[in-house]
Scaffold this motif. Structure first.
Motif, PDB file in Angstrom:
ATOM      1  N   ASP A 172      -8.813   2.783   0.090  1.00 10.54           N
ATOM      2  CA  ASP A 172      -8.924   4.161  -0.396  1.00 10.54           C
ATOM      3  C   ASP A 172      -7.767   4.969   0.179  1.00 10.54           C
ATOM      4  OD1 ASP A 172      -9.776   6.432  -1.620  1.00 10.54           O
ATOM      5  OD2 ASP A 172     -11.668   6.623  -0.509  1.00 10.54           O
ATOM      6  N   ASN A 173      -7.076   5.680  -0.685  1.00 12.44           N
ATOM      7  CA  ASN A 173      -5.941   6.486  -0.245  1.00 12.44           C
ATOM      8  C   ASN A 173      -5.822   7.729  -1.118  1.00 12.44           C
ATOM      9  OD1 ASN A 173      -3.580   7.535   0.786  1.00 12.44           O
ATOM     10  ND2 ASN A 173      -2.249   6.043  -0.247  1.00 12.44           N
ATOM     11  N   THR A 174      -6.282   8.854  -0.593  1.00 13.02           N
ATOM     12  CA  THR A 174      -6.157  10.119  -1.317  1.00 13.02           C
ATOM     13  C   THR A 174      -5.146  11.050  -0.647  1.00 13.02           C
ATOM     14  OG1 THR A 174      -8.012  11.086  -0.078  1.00 13.02           O
ATOM     15  CG2 THR A 174      -8.530   9.969  -2.153  1.00 13.02           C
ATOM     16  N   THR A 175      -4.308  10.496   0.244  1.00  8.72           N
ATOM     17  CA  THR A 175      -3.264  11.290   0.887  1.00  8.72           C
ATOM     18  C   THR A 175      -2.101  11.471  -0.082  1.00  8.72           C
ATOM     19  OG1 THR A 175      -2.026   9.396   1.803  1.00  8.72           O
ATOM     20  CG2 THR A 175      -3.915  10.179   3.069  1.00  8.72           C
ATOM     21  N   VAL A 176      -1.096  12.262   0.364  1.00  3.03           N
ATOM     22  CA  VAL A 176       0.070  12.523  -0.489  1.00  3.03           C
ATOM     23  C   VAL A 176       1.047  11.350  -0.478  1.00  3.03           C
ATOM     24  CG1 VAL A 176      -0.100  15.009  -0.201  1.00  3.03           C
ATOM     25  CG2 VAL A 176       1.246  13.674   1.429  1.00  3.03           C
ATOM     26  N   MET A 177       0.817  10.382   0.390  1.00  3.89           N
ATOM     27  CA  MET A 177       1.748   9.262   0.522  1.00  3.89           C
ATOM     28  C   MET A 177       1.364   8.120  -0.422  1.00  3.89           C
ATOM     29  SD  MET A 177       2.958   7.273   3.987  1.00  3.89           S
ATOM     30  CE  MET A 177       3.718   8.764   4.629  1.00  3.89           C
ATOM     31  N   LYS A 199      -7.459  18.576   4.366  1.00  8.00           N
ATOM     32  CA  LYS A 199      -8.924  18.583   4.332  1.00  8.00           C
ATOM     33  C   LYS A 199      -9.444  17.789   3.135  1.00  8.00           C
ATOM     34  CE  LYS A 199      -9.198  23.164   6.457  1.00  8.00           C
ATOM     35  NZ  LYS A 199      -9.684  24.560   6.281  1.00  8.00           N
ATOM     36  N   GLY A 200     -10.398  16.915   3.413  1.00 10.35           N
ATOM     37  CA  GLY A 200     -11.044  16.146   2.362  1.00 10.35           C
ATOM     38  C   GLY A 200     -10.361  14.844   1.999  1.00 10.35           C
ATOM     39  N   GLN A 201      -9.157  14.600   2.531  1.00  8.91           N
ATOM     40  CA  GLN A 201      -8.436  13.370   2.196  1.00  8.91           C
ATOM     41  C   GLN A 201      -8.955  12.198   3.021  1.00  8.91           C
ATOM     42  OE1 GLN A 201      -4.259  14.278   2.646  1.00  8.91           O
ATOM     43  NE2 GLN A 201      -4.136  15.201   0.599  1.00  8.91           N
ATOM     44  N   VAL A 202      -8.802  11.006   2.439  1.00  7.72           N
ATOM     45  CA  VAL A 202      -9.325   9.781   3.065  1.00  7.72           C
ATOM     46  C   VAL A 202      -8.244   8.709   3.038  1.00  7.72           C
ATOM     47  CG1 VAL A 202     -11.066   7.952   2.923  1.00  7.72           C
ATOM     48  CG2 VAL A 202     -11.689  10.305   2.357  1.00  7.72           C
ATOM     49  N   LEU A 203      -8.174   7.945   4.115  1.00  7.64           N
ATOM     50  CA  LEU A 203      -7.267   6.789   4.163  1.00  7.64           C
ATOM     51  C   LEU A 203      -8.023   5.623   4.777  1.00  7.64           C
ATOM     52  CD1 LEU A 203      -4.503   5.483   3.754  1.00  7.64           C
ATOM     53  CD2 LEU A 203      -3.843   6.321   6.016  1.00  7.64           C
ATOM     54  N   SER A 204      -8.146   4.540   4.011  1.00  5.80           N
ATOM     55  CA  SER A 204      -8.834   3.342   4.492  1.00  5.80           C
ATOM     56  C   SER A 204      -8.054   2.125   4.031  1.00  5.80           C
ATOM     57  CB  SER A 204     -10.265   3.299   3.953  1.00  5.80           C
ATOM     58  OG  SER A 204     -10.930   2.128   4.410  1.00  5.80           O
ATOM     59  N   ILE A 205      -7.590   1.338   4.971  1.00  8.20           N
ATOM     60  CA  ILE A 205      -6.774   0.160   4.640  1.00  8.20           C
ATOM     61  C   ILE A 205      -7.168  -1.021   5.514  1.00  8.20           C
ATOM     62  CG2 ILE A 205      -4.773   1.551   3.956  1.00  8.20           C
ATOM     63  CD1 ILE A 205      -3.648   0.252   6.776  1.00  8.20           C
ATOM     64  N   GLU A 206      -6.730  -2.192   5.076  1.00  9.58           N
ATOM     65  CA  GLU A 206      -6.822  -3.421   5.855  1.00  9.58           C
ATOM     66  C   GLU A 206      -5.436  -4.051   5.812  1.00  9.58           C
ATOM     67  OE1 GLU A 206      -9.130  -7.427   5.004  1.00  9.58           O
ATOM     68  OE2 GLU A 206     -10.540  -5.858   5.598  1.00  9.58           O
ATOM     69  N   GLN A 263      -7.338  -2.866  11.024  1.00  6.97           N
ATOM     70  CA  GLN A 263      -8.123  -1.963  10.186  1.00  6.97           C
ATOM     71  C   GLN A 263      -7.802  -0.518  10.534  1.00  6.97           C
ATOM     72  OE1 GLN A 263     -12.029  -3.803  11.147  1.00  6.97           O
ATOM     73  NE2 GLN A 263     -12.302  -3.973   8.935  1.00  6.97           N
ATOM     74  N   LEU A 264      -7.751   0.325   9.506  1.00  8.46           N
ATOM     75  CA  LEU A 264      -7.515   1.749   9.706  1.00  8.46           C
ATOM     76  C   LEU A 264      -8.417   2.511   8.742  1.00  8.46           C
ATOM     77  CD1 LEU A 264      -4.120   3.537  10.173  1.00  8.46           C
ATOM     78  CD2 LEU A 264      -5.807   4.474   8.597  1.00  8.46           C
ATOM     79  N   SER A 265      -9.235   3.406   9.280  1.00  4.43           N
ATOM     80  CA  SER A 265     -10.135   4.197   8.450  1.00  4.43           C
ATOM     81  C   SER A 265     -10.246   5.598   9.048  1.00  4.43           C
ATOM     82  CB  SER A 265     -11.517   3.542   8.372  1.00  4.43           C
ATOM     83  OG  SER A 265     -12.363   4.259   7.511  1.00  4.43           O
TER      84      SER A 265
END
Length: 299
Positions: free
Chosen positions: A49-54, A134-141, A96-98
C-alpha cells in the motif's frame, strides 16, 4: 623490501604507506575492494500500500541505495550464491515497513525498515525515506540480497584509491624564496634559519609543485614509483577488519581459480600430442607440395 605502514585507522577510514609492490598488484587490490566485496542491498520491493506522493519505482530505488549492515558470517559465500550452489533464500534478508500518518505529518526513516535479523539493520537509521501527509499510508515488504558493485553501485562496500608517495628534496635549505611555501604547505617548516621537510604527506603533490616553482631550483619534487599511499573509506556495511578480510579472501579465490584454469588447459593440451603432431605433419607436407608445384610452374 616490501612493507606496509598504517598511518590512520578506524572503522570508517584506513590510510597506509605501501612499499615494494608493483602498481598492478596494488591496483588489483583496489579494484577488489571497490567492485568485488559483497554486501547486502535491497533488490526487490513488494508494495502492499502506497498513498504517499512518491511513486513506487522511485521509492524502490531509494530503498535500494540505503546501506545495510552485512554480517558475512551469517550468509553463504558470494560465489555459492552466484553459482546457485545454495538455496537462494539463504542469500537474502527480508525487511518490513508499515507506517500510517493518522493526524499529523510523519517522516519515514531507514530505522522503520525492520529486518528479520537485527544484524542486518540499516547502517544509518536516520536516513530519510519519505515524508507523509495526514491520512497517507506506506506498507511494503523488501528483500535484500548479497551482491557485488560490479553489477550495481548499491552493492559497493567502500571507496579505495592510491597515489605515489611524494619525494621532496631541499637542495638549498637557506633559500628565502621558499618562504611562500610555509603558507600553502604544512609539510615544510623553518628551523634555525633553514627550511626542513617535516612530512611529505602533509602537503598535496600539486602544492609541492607550487613550492618547487617558488623555490626556483632549491626544492625538487618527484614521486617514488615503488611507494604508495593507499586509502580505504568504508561505507559502514561491515567493520574495516571484516572488509579487508573479505577482500583478501576474494582476491585469493580469484588467483586460485585463475591457476586452476591454466592447469586444466595445460593438461588438456598435454593429452593431445599425437593429434597436434599429425596436423603439423600434414601441414608441412601440403606446404612442400605447393612449393614443388610453384617451382614447376615457374620452370
Amino acid at each position: 623490501m616490501a612493507s606496509v605502514k598504517v598511518l590512520q585507522y578506524s572503522d570508517d577510514y584506513l590510510k597506509l604507506v605501501v612499499e615494494g609492490f608493483k602498481p598492478s598488484l596494488v591496483n588489483s587490490l583496489r579494484r577488489i575492494l571497490i567492485t568485488d566485496v559483497p554486501v547486502l542491498a535491497i533488490d526487490r520491493v513488494i508494495v502492499l500500500d502506497n498513498t504517499t506522493v512518491m511513486y513506487d519505482e522511485v521509492l524502490a530505488h531509494r530503498l535500494s541505495m540505503i546501506p545495510l549492515k552485512t554480517n558475512l558470517e551469517k550468509l553463504p559465500k558470494i560465489e555459492e550464491c552466484e553459482d546457485e550452489l545454495v538455496d537462494p533464500s539463504l542469500c537474502q534478508v527480508r525487511y518490513q515497513l508499515s507506517v500510517k500518518a493518522s493526524d499529523q505529518v510523519v517522516s519515514v526513516y531507514a530505522k522503520d525498515l525492520i529486518p528479520d535479523d537485527p544484524d542486518f539493520a540499516p547502517v544509518y537509521p536516520d536516513t530519510l525515506i519519505v515524508k507523509m501527509s495526514k491520512g497517507q499510508v506506506l506498507s511494503i515488504e523488501a528483500y535484500a540480497k548479497l551482491g557485488r558493485a560490479r553489477d550495481h553501485a548499491k552493492w559497493q562496500a567502500c571507496l579505495a584509491s592510491y597515489y605515489y608517495y611524494p619525494k621532496v628534496q631541499l637542495l638549498n635549505p637557506r633559500d628565502e624564496r621558499c618562504a611562500s611555501c610555509l603558507e600553502s604547505c604544512k609539510g615544510i617548516a623553518k628551523k634555525n634559519d633553514e627550511y626542513v621537510i617535516t612530512d611529505p604527506l602533509q602537503c598535496t603533490f600539486d602544492n609541492w609543485k607550487t613550492c618547487e616553482e617558488a623555490c626556483s631550483g632549491s626544492l625538487v619534487v618527484d614521486w617514488d614509483e615503488d611507494k604508495y599511499v593507499f586509502w580505504v573509506e568504508n561505507y559502514g556495511n561491515m567493520s574495516m577488519v571484516n572488509l579487508l578480510k573479505e577482500a583478501f579472501r576474494v582476491w585469493k579465490w580469484r588467483f586460485t581459480t585463475f591457476l586452476d584454469v591454466i592447469r586444466s588447459e595445460a593438461r588438456r593440451q598435454a593429452s593431445r600430442p599425437s593429434e597436434s603432431s599429425g596436423v603439423e605433419g600434414q601441414g608441412s607436407g601440403s606446404n612442400q607440395a605447393a612449393g614443388e608445384g610453384l617451382n614447376q610452374a615457374q620452370g
